[in-house]
Design a protein around this motif. Structure first.
Motif, short mmCIF file in Angstrom:
data_model
loop_
_atom_site.label_atom_id
_atom_site.label_comp_id
_atom_site.label_asym_id
_atom_site.label_seq_id
_atom_site.Cartn_x
_atom_site.Cartn_y
_atom_site.Cartn_z
N HIS A 394 0.81 -1.12 0.01
CA HIS A 394 -0.05 -0.08 0.11
C HIS A 394 0.84 1.14 0.00
CE1 HIS A 394 -0.05 1.71 4.23
NE2 HIS A 394 0.99 0.86 4.34
N CYS A 395 0.29 2.36 -0.48
CA CYS A 395 1.05 3.50 -0.49
C CYS A 395 0.68 4.41 0.97
CB CYS A 395 0.40 4.32 -1.63
SG CYS A 395 1.11 6.30 -1.51
N THR A 396 1.45 4.85 1.66
CA THR A 396 1.38 5.43 2.86
C THR A 396 0.78 6.96 2.54
OG1 THR A 396 3.71 6.37 2.88
CG2 THR A 396 3.17 4.31 4.07
N SER A 397 0.96 7.55 1.40
CA SER A 397 0.53 8.91 1.30
C SER A 397 -1.00 8.95 1.07
CB SER A 397 1.27 9.33 0.16
OG SER A 397 2.59 9.64 0.44
N CYS A 398 -1.45 8.01 -0.34
CA CYS A 398 -2.86 8.36 -0.71
C CYS A 398 -3.49 6.93 -0.36
CB CYS A 398 -2.89 8.55 -2.13
SG CYS A 398 -2.41 7.07 -3.22
N GLY A 399 -3.05 6.03 0.02
CA GLY A 399 -4.09 4.79 0.39
C GLY A 399 -4.09 3.85 -0.43
N TRP A 400 -3.46 3.83 -1.77
CA TRP A 400 -3.76 3.06 -2.51
C TRP A 400 -3.11 1.49 -2.06
CZ3 TRP A 400 0.39 -0.01 -4.62
CH2 TRP A 400 -0.05 -0.71 -5.83
N VAL A 401 -3.81 0.71 -2.42
CA VAL A 401 -3.56 -0.84 -2.26
C VAL A 401 -3.39 -1.77 -3.44
CG1 VAL A 401 -4.27 -2.77 -0.79
CG2 VAL A 401 -4.84 -0.65 -0.03
N SER A 402 -2.48 -2.66 -3.49
CA SER A 402 -2.22 -3.52 -4.67
C SER A 402 -3.66 -4.33 -4.95
CB SER A 402 -0.89 -4.25 -4.73
OG SER A 402 -1.11 -5.09 -3.24
N GLN A 403 -4.22 -4.22 -5.85
CA GLN A 403 -5.45 -4.99 -6.37
C GLN A 403 -5.07 -5.64 -7.93
OE1 GLN A 403 -8.44 -4.20 -4.42
NE2 GLN A 403 -9.53 -5.74 -5.67
N CYS A 404 -5.86 -6.84 -7.50
CA CYS A 404 -5.89 -7.88 -8.90
C CYS A 404 -6.74 -7.26 -9.95
CB CYS A 404 -6.07 -9.07 -8.49
SG CYS A 404 -6.12 -10.23 -10.08
N PRO A 405 -6.45 -6.89 -11.12
CA PRO A 405 -7.26 -6.35 -12.38
C PRO A 405 -8.17 -7.51 -12.64
CG PRO A 405 -5.25 -6.93 -13.23
CD PRO A 405 -4.97 -7.14 -11.73
N ARG A 406 -8.04 -8.65 -12.24
CA ARG A 406 -8.94 -9.65 -12.84
C ARG A 406 -10.09 -9.96 -11.58
NH1 ARG A 406 -4.54 -13.76 -15.05
NH2 ARG A 406 -3.61 -12.69 -16.91
N CYS A 407 -9.71 -9.70 -10.22
CA CYS A 407 -10.39 -10.40 -9.23
C CYS A 407 -10.84 -9.17 -8.14
CB CYS A 407 -9.50 -11.27 -8.55
SG CYS A 407 -8.88 -12.63 -9.43
N THR A 408 -11.72 -9.31 -7.31
CA THR A 408 -11.94 -8.42 -6.52
C THR A 408 -11.24 -8.81 -5.20
OG1 THR A 408 -14.08 -9.56 -6.08
CG2 THR A 408 -14.33 -7.77 -7.15
N THR A 409 -10.14 -8.70 -5.25
CA THR A 409 -9.34 -8.94 -4.23
C THR A 409 -7.79 -8.25 -4.22
OG1 THR A 409 -8.44 -10.90 -2.88
CG2 THR A 409 -8.16 -11.27 -5.13
N PHE A 410 -6.84 -8.42 -2.94
CA PHE A 410 -5.65 -7.66 -3.29
C PHE A 410 -4.66 -8.68 -3.85
CE2 PHE A 410 -7.62 -5.78 0.92
CZ PHE A 410 -7.74 -4.67 0.04
N THR A 411 -3.57 -8.09 -4.53
CA THR A 411 -2.50 -9.14 -4.82
C THR A 411 -1.58 -9.02 -3.76
OG1 THR A 411 -1.45 -7.08 -5.89
CG2 THR A 411 -2.42 -8.53 -7.32
#
Length: 697
Positions: A394-411
């Motif tokens: 995750h990004c500590t500045s904006c809160g972005w979290v690694s997400q799978c583009p094919r699934c509704t889950t995190f990578t």
């Protein structure tokens, strides 16, 4: 086509019979063919099906075909390179197909080794003689006798269990309930030896592939004097096609007297069985999760009943289904209340992490206990059922979290080599490099969230620089033989700290392991699945049982933010029976399994509303059938709902749960319902499957 003696060809035909053939296709069968060759029920045949040729299994020789004879095709060849599959085996597979609501061909054909059902193995430039003849012509691996070991003396509880099992002359299910380290394996070995001495064969199931090497070694050392050199055959999915074919042929030809394997070995072609053993019978690995979604444990009980032989289900934490059967008297319970060696059960300590300052996810209490054990030259196991480096980035500045583009889950963040990481999706297999900067805001300060086994391994190596740290999980054991090598190094004392997932939690007898630390146990505590507390308790009891098996004074430290929970309080006392009573009371009040029976219709489509629409139409069809059959009082149809992880590999998923208080009524509904679902107009846009007795909802 080969002119091998194994293929009986048309030019010598002098008669014609009708045959019914089971094919591995998702259509109701079997299918009628005409045959002008010598053929028997249980033979394999090559036939045309639509525009393709396939290998199928002859399951019946009817007097008359079931359709217009002029429409029926002829068999191209009958394969005679193995003996026909037995009537008992066919009856068993037919039961599995009927109970789990699958075409018979989708059971019998996948149960055979790949070469015996592959057309290319019999036709083509390199197919001369067929796979069996080619294998027989190759030099088989030399079978060397295993140095036999003397059986340790049994304690009174073990002796009673062995005598009770061997006295059974017909079908009798036994639930062998013993604490971890109580010597259940010795009971299996003694009972198996007596079955072999009576001229019978033994089928033993284990839940995971990584348990087979140590079991094989024990079986060979103890049973080869009775079964003969090479009398133990191993069957599991990690074998190469050639290895599996060779082992399978040894079983079918009667050369192997003992069959050891994972769930697929329940379909092993042996009839003269005197004993079936299912070790760790509670383990969810016995349930197949694709194709024919069968429970090998439940099929083992049915097969024991059909063959009229005893079956032993062993566990320190039995499934509640088996426990209820024992409470009702359907199964006979045999207790092993103490460890086989004169050592005590490990002490269990709960560390409340709510107000503790943690160091790399580990409490001061755990780290101090590790230092003490290592100073005493004992081994330590850190159990974390989460592979990878971290569950997400995750990004500590904006809160972005690694997400799978094919699934509704995190990578999941994985360390590939020191200093190089990748993001992996554990659901669809998607992989990508770690971005150098946040894709949303461009900040380069991105941090991992949480900890996986790789990160814990890395941090322990820094905290204990003089200790030898090893990790055993699905990532570190991908190469063939790597798991066996890693476990061998632990047994040899070449590892001081072992970090592992559920692969290390059961079945392994680590002689010098003094301490077990459990991290992130709470992850399963509040799952939506009603079976989650049962699985958590079993997992914790099993991994706790690795401590102090030989030396005594073992210690288990469980880090939790909810120490007051019933599952942890029962764990403190090693009180499975108390936990079972508490959980069964909750299940009975809610009429959940084992006090009811379930089926699950799952659907997936590119768009969620298509999947939900299919399930809603299916529910309405089922409701109409219930009213017509007047069984709606004992069956409940729930509303279709999306899965928690809705999208996997760009397919949206939903499910419909069916619950019944009467199993025959449920089976009757499912048979009629499946026929109706075949005509649904959305079938081209929806993939669906029906699972009987689902373990995960």
């Amino acid at each position: 086509m080969s002119d091998s003696r194994h293929l009986q060809l048309d030019d010598r035909a002098s008669f014609e019979v009708w045959i019914r053939v089971a094919l591995d296709v998702p259509l109701d069968g079997p299918f009628d063919y005409r045959c002008t060759k010598e053929v028997a029920v249980g033979d394999r045949v090559i036939v045309s099906f639509g525009r393709r040729k396939m290998i199928g299994l002859v399951v019946e020789l009817p007097l008359e075909p079931g359709c217009d004879p002029s429409l029926i095709k002829s068999v191209e060849a009958v394969l005679k390179d193995i003996a026909p599959m037995s009537a008992s085996w066919l009856k068993f597979t037919k039961f599995a197909a009927d109970y789990y609501q699958r075409p018979w061909g989708e059971v019998v054909m996948p149960a055979l080794p790949v070469a015996l059902r592959s057309l290319s193995a019999y036709q083509g430039k390199r197919s001369a003689g067929g796979p069996v003849e080619r294998l027989d012509q190759r030099r088989a691996p030399k079978l060397t006798p295993t140095v036999s070991t003397e059986a340790p003396p049994l304690n009174s509880a073990q002796q009673h269990a062995v005598e009770t099992i061997t006295a059974a002359q017909s079908f009798q299910p036994f639930l062998l309930y013993g604490v971890t380290g109580s010597g259940k394996t010795e009971v299996y070995l003694h009972a198996a030896a007596q079955a072999l001495a009576r001229g019978k064969r033994v089928l033993m199931l284990v839940p995971e592939i990584n348990l087979t090497p140590q079991f094989e070694q024990s079986l060979r050392a103890r049973l080869e004097p009775v079964a003969g050199v090479g009398g133990v055959a191993v069957l599991h999915s990690a074998l190469s096609d050639g290895e599996r074919l060779r082992a399978w042929l040894r079983v079918q030809r009667g050369e192997a007297k003992v069959v050891l394997g994972t769930r697929l070995s329940i379909f092993a072609p042996l009839d003269d069985v005197g004993l079936i053993v299912v070790d760790e019978e509670h383990d969810p690995s016995y349930k197949q999760q694709d194709g024919l979604r069968y429970s090998a444990r439940d099929l083992a009980v049915w097969r024991g009943h059909d063959l009229g032989i005893p079956i032993v289900l062993g566990s320190a934490t039995p499934s509640l289904e088996s426990w209820v059967h024992a409470e009702k008297g359907s199964y006979k319970r045999l207790d092993l209340p103490a460890r086989a060696r004169d050592v005590t059960l490990p002490s269990i300590r709960l560390v409340d992490t709510r107000r503790l300052k943690m160091e790399h996810g580990m409490s001061v209490q755990l780290l101090d206990a590790m230092r003490a054990r290592l100073a005493n030259h004992e081994q330590v196991l850190i159990f974390l059922n989460r592979r990878g480096y971290a569950p997400a980035l995750h990004c500590t500045s904006c809160g972005w979290v690694s997400q799978c583009p094919r699934c509704t889950t995190f990578t999941v963040l994985h360390r590939m080599t020191p200093g190089r990481h990748q993001l992996h999706c554990h659901h669809c297999g998607y992989q990508q490099r770690v971005p150098q900067a946040c894709p949303d805001c461009g900040d380069q300060d991105m941090q991992p969230i949480g900890r996986g086994t790789q990160r814990i391994e890395e941090q322990l190596a820094l905290l204990f620089p003089d200790a030898r740290v090893a990790r055993i999980d699905a990532d570190s054991t991908r190469k063939k033989g790597s798991a066996q090598a890693l476990f061998a190094s632990v047994h040899a004392g070449e590892v001081d700290i072992l970090v592992g997932t559920q692969m290390v939690a059961k079945g392994h007898d680590f002689a010098n392991l003094g301490l077990v630390g459990v991290l992130n146990a709470d992850a399963m505590l509040f799952s939506q699945d009603f079976r989650a507390p049962e699985r958590l308790f079993a997992q914790l009891m099993q991994v706790a049982g690795r401590a102090g098996r030989h030396t005594g004074h073992g210690e288990v430290i469980v880090q939790t933010g909810y120490p007051e929970q019933a599952v942890y309080q029962a764990l403190l006392k090693h009180d499975y029976s108390g936990f079972a009573r508490h959980t069964m009371g909750e299940r009975e009040a809610a009429m959940l399994p084992p006090f009811s029976h379930q089926a699950l219709l799952s659907a997936e489509a590119r768009e969620l509303n298509v999947a939900l629409g299919f399930l809603q139409a299916a529910r309405e069809e089922a409701q109409a059938l219930l009213e017509a059959q007047q069984i709606d009082a004992v069956i409940t149809l729930y509303d279709p709902v999306p899965l928690r992880i809705v999208r996997v590999d760009n397919m949206c998923r939903a499910q419909l749960l069916i619950e019944a208080t009467h199993r025959p009524a449920l089976q009757s509904l499912l048979r009629s319902w499946l026929t109706a679902l075949q005509d649904h107009p959305d079938l081209r846009r929806v993939r669906w499957q029906l699972e009987v007795d689902p373990l995960e909802i």
